[in-house]
Design a protein around this motif. Sequence first.
Motif, short mmCIF file in Angstrom:
data_model
loop_
_atom_site.label_atom_id
_atom_site.label_comp_id
_atom_site.label_asym_id
_atom_site.label_seq_id
_atom_site.Cartn_x
_atom_site.Cartn_y
_atom_site.Cartn_z
N LEU A 405 0.41 -1.58 0.20
CA LEU A 405 0.23 -0.45 -0.42
C LEU A 405 0.42 1.10 0.18
CD1 LEU A 405 -2.81 -1.25 2.69
CD2 LEU A 405 -2.92 -1.17 0.18
N VAL A 406 2.32 1.23 0.44
CA VAL A 406 2.59 2.24 0.32
C VAL A 406 2.96 3.36 -0.78
CG1 VAL A 406 4.95 3.47 1.04
CG2 VAL A 406 3.92 1.61 2.44
N PRO A 407 3.15 1.90 -2.15
CA PRO A 407 3.27 3.06 -2.92
C PRO A 407 2.04 3.51 -3.83
CG PRO A 407 3.83 0.90 -3.56
CD PRO A 407 3.83 1.01 -1.88
N ILE A 408 1.40 2.92 -3.55
CA ILE A 408 0.08 3.42 -4.52
C ILE A 408 -0.39 4.99 -3.77
CG2 ILE A 408 -2.71 3.15 -3.77
CD1 ILE A 408 -1.88 0.14 -3.76
N ALA A 409 -0.22 4.70 -1.97
CA ALA A 409 -0.56 6.11 -1.77
C ALA A 409 0.24 7.56 -1.63
CB ALA A 409 0.18 6.02 -0.12
N ASP A 410 1.31 6.61 -2.01
CA ASP A 410 2.50 7.98 -2.94
C ASP A 410 2.34 8.38 -3.75
OD1 ASP A 410 4.82 9.09 -2.82
OD2 ASP A 410 6.24 8.05 -4.23
N SER A 411 1.72 7.37 -4.69
CA SER A 411 1.05 7.50 -6.21
C SER A 411 0.21 7.99 -6.07
CB SER A 411 0.32 6.44 -7.10
OG SER A 411 -0.66 6.27 -6.33
N ILE A 412 -0.77 8.59 -5.50
CA ILE A 412 -2.26 9.35 -5.25
C ILE A 412 -1.98 10.78 -4.40
CG2 ILE A 412 -3.64 7.74 -5.66
CD1 ILE A 412 -4.70 7.44 -2.97
N GLY A 413 -0.79 11.02 -3.38
CA GLY A 413 -0.57 12.45 -3.16
C GLY A 413 -0.44 12.04 -1.74
N TYR A 414 -0.86 10.54 -1.12
CA TYR A 414 -1.04 10.69 0.42
C TYR A 414 0.02 10.30 1.31
CZ TYR A 414 -4.06 8.90 4.07
OH TYR A 414 -5.13 8.41 5.73
N THR A 415 -0.18 11.53 1.64
CA THR A 415 2.29 11.26 1.81
C THR A 415 2.00 10.67 3.50
OG1 THR A 415 3.03 13.05 0.49
CG2 THR A 415 4.00 12.60 2.38
N GLU A 416 0.96 11.55 4.15
CA GLU A 416 0.76 10.77 5.46
C GLU A 416 0.40 9.07 5.18
OE1 GLU A 416 -2.39 12.21 9.23
OE2 GLU A 416 -2.82 13.52 7.08
N GLY A 417 -0.84 9.28 4.57
CA GLY A 417 -0.87 7.51 4.99
C GLY A 417 0.18 6.72 4.34
N ARG A 418 1.04 7.15 3.72
CA ARG A 418 2.89 6.64 3.31
C ARG A 418 3.44 6.61 3.73
NH1 ARG A 418 6.57 10.24 -0.48
NH2 ARG A 418 6.41 10.60 2.66
N ASP A 419 3.46 7.28 4.87
CA ASP A 419 4.35 7.48 5.58
C ASP A 419 3.95 6.95 7.04
OD1 ASP A 419 6.33 8.92 4.05
OD2 ASP A 419 5.50 10.98 5.24
N GLY A 420 2.85 6.92 7.57
CA GLY A 420 2.37 5.75 8.17
C GLY A 420 2.86 4.34 8.11
N LEU A 421 2.46 3.92 6.82
CA LEU A 421 2.49 2.28 6.73
C LEU A 421 4.03 2.11 6.70
CD1 LEU A 421 -0.12 2.22 3.01
CD2 LEU A 421 -0.29 1.28 5.42
N VAL A 479 10.43 -2.13 0.00
CA VAL A 479 9.58 -0.98 0.17
C VAL A 479 10.02 0.06 1.03
CG1 VAL A 479 7.63 -0.58 0.73
CG2 VAL A 479 7.07 -2.23 -0.92
N VAL A 480 10.89 -0.17 1.80
CA VAL A 480 11.14 -0.03 2.93
C VAL A 480 12.12 1.15 2.05
CG1 VAL A 480 12.30 1.09 5.09
CG2 VAL A 480 10.53 -0.25 4.87
N ALA A 481 13.59 0.39 1.75
CA ALA A 481 14.54 0.31 1.20
C ALA A 481 14.38 1.81 0.41
CB ALA A 481 15.61 -0.45 0.88
N ARG A 482 13.11 1.83 -0.52
CA ARG A 482 12.62 2.69 -1.45
C ARG A 482 12.28 4.27 -1.29
NH1 ARG A 482 7.57 1.98 -5.62
NH2 ARG A 482 7.71 4.06 -6.63
N TYR A 483 12.11 4.57 0.12
CA TYR A 483 12.05 5.05 0.78
C TYR A 483 13.07 5.81 1.17
CZ TYR A 483 7.15 4.80 -1.72
OH TYR A 483 6.49 4.59 -2.63
N ASP A 484 13.72 4.22 2.17
CA ASP A 484 14.62 5.02 3.00
C ASP A 484 15.67 4.36 3.10
OD1 ASP A 484 16.14 6.29 5.60
OD2 ASP A 484 14.32 5.69 6.39
#
Length: 768
Positions: A405-421, A479-484
């Motif tokens: 769900l992380v990249p899906i949240a990112d793709s729709i600009g839902y940054t808060e959801g992405r970071d929470g996941l 997935v985590v490594a993609r963002y961090d």
Amino acid sequence: MARIRDRRRLPRVRPAPAALAALVIGAAGLAAAATDGAPAGADPAAGSAAVVPVGSGGYTDERPAGEPGPSDQNGAPVAPKVTDDFEGPAPTNEWWSSLIFQRYPGNPYGENLYAHPFSFRPHAGGLEVGYPDEPNLVADGLKYEYPHTADLTMGASGLDAPRTEVADHGDWTVTAQWEGGGTLRTTIGQGLPFAYAETEGADPEVSFTSAPEVWHEEGDVVGATVGGRHYALFAPSDAQWTRSGNAFTAPGASYYSVAVLPGPGDLDAFAPYAHSFVTGSRVEYAYDEAAAELTSTYRLTTEPKEGTEDGTLMALYPHQWDAAADPLTDLAYASPRGEMRVVDGARFTTELSTHGLLPGLPTADGADEGRMRALIDEELHHEDPFRGGDDTYWNGKALGRLAQLVPIADSIGYTEGRDGLLELVKGRLEGWLTAGGARQFHYDSAWGTMLGYPDSFGAADQVNDHDFHYGYFVQAAAVVARYDRDWAAEDAWGGMVRLLIRDVAETDPESDLFPRLRSFSPYAGHGWASGHAGFAAGNNQESSSEGMHFAAATALFGAATGDRELRDLGVFLHATQASTVTRYWQDHGGGTFPEGFEHDVVGMVWGDGGDYRIWWDGGDEEHYGINYLPITASSLYLGHDPEHAAAMHASLEDRLGGEPQVWRDVHWEHQALSDGPAALARFEEQWASYEPEAGESKAHTYQWVSTLAEAGTVDTSVTADTAHYAVFDNGGTKTYVAYNPGTAPLDVSFSDGASMTLEAGELGTASS
């Protein structure tokens, strides 16, 4: 409506239906983190500390109290059955693992061994040999099998050994030893039409199980037929076979070989290689990213016992000869995977196109982003986002579900959801990758394996399913490594992730920690689920799709951390298995399932054949879906032939007499590979009321089916010069997708002339 069933109700190696147990359990059965390149602080050989730190995490080198380790059927600890001169960590999950892992206290020799075209069974007097060339349908037609039939025994005069031990092994060969009234060592392997024997303190002896028809008898060579199957016995040229009843001995000799011949007239083709003994096997691969091509070379090491001939013959499985760059002879054999064809030489090479591995699909322009966000929130803010799963499998599936769900949240600009996941996933991963807590990993030095606790489905006591379980951890870490990227650094949490990868797919043959390619059988082209292979039917592989999931996760973790060697390993595992999965589990192209087998899929591939059934009492949806899930962007291989994917979905609906009711989301996602609009329509009709499969979420299913409804089906005629791409076709309109895991801009070129430039970390799309 059918009741939603658990993903797996019974352990894989415990009998499910009694009929299945009767088929697979033999009668005897029933009675670079080693010290050379280790992560900082990792020294499992020292044995002095209970906790071995690895970067920010670590593991225990003492098994947690009360937890199981590798055990026999009665729960007693087992040690590897190896000779004093055996070197390296003990392999498991091989076609021959019952030789090294004694699952049944009453059988110290091993179960049936399927090294096609041969089959074998070890016993006190040596190695029983057969060539299963005719299939049987059993269990009311639910299983087809080429069962082991004893034609002869390779032994030594007076041999009566108390057990069989493993002396050496290669990537698809093994050398076993018997000691008792003399010594016998045999070397056998997948694709070898020869079996090799060495004796000490006893004369070579070959005993036929019934009176053979001898059609050639000339000193050191005997040609004989038994049960319609043809064999040649080769002794040293200065020795001579002597016959007594159904037994042949070669007095004074110390080695011999036995070949299975397609026909008596083929003796002359085999004789030149009779004394060129195979001593090892190794696969080497090279991934050409720019050309989108994987080249794999399968090489045997040979030693001339006399003369100078060091060549041999090799029988290739269909997925190999279909991609072989070497000429084929006219020699062929029957096997449970279809016709095996023979090459002349001690090596051959295959060439496969690679079709890209994405970290996720793009979100379609037409998707309802508000609904997608709400569905993400249902997972993110659930009272228990992990749904109670607390072992390596169920917790792993939960990690995979949330990570997708992380990249899906990112793709729709839902940054808060992405970071929470991301925080949810990081927290649970870190708990597992830290020693001493409620969830942790232990390194078992006797067996050379990482064991996670709590475990399930025999992952600890039988070393089962490590690629299935650990693939979810690696996927989540990717997935985590993609963002961090810092989180996944070797001196942070990446060191432990790499140990899980190496447990499953170590590449270093000199590793002190893990056996090479534990959970991948390179010659078979897929993995084996059972650690001990203690079945009359050989070893088995049920969820081929979870093996593919591990491969893709490895490639993506390697890409996200800038490790091309690790990425290429994942590409090798994924592309090779993609050439076998639909062929051997779904009979893609025909030629695998025998005449009269009235099923379009098998739930499990066995050493001796294939079985429609699975390891629990599931319905048809599960028999099909067990080799689809988890659906991720790396599952596009299931749609490389959209017509075949459509036929598989239609086959399931024909069996059911309607739409799937169990694992509906998995089957909609599979249907979308051939008909995205139809899959999306079914989701829209039922999305508010259905229960997701344990590793799935409504948000991910919605994104998947809506994206494919717009993009169309996979187009494998177009490749790209990156490891991370896909091309789709919808009525002539192509959609190009590519991902840049690097830290600098990337230009991507497609083979049809399309191109795009991606910023660091970008998943981009283009249409034409």
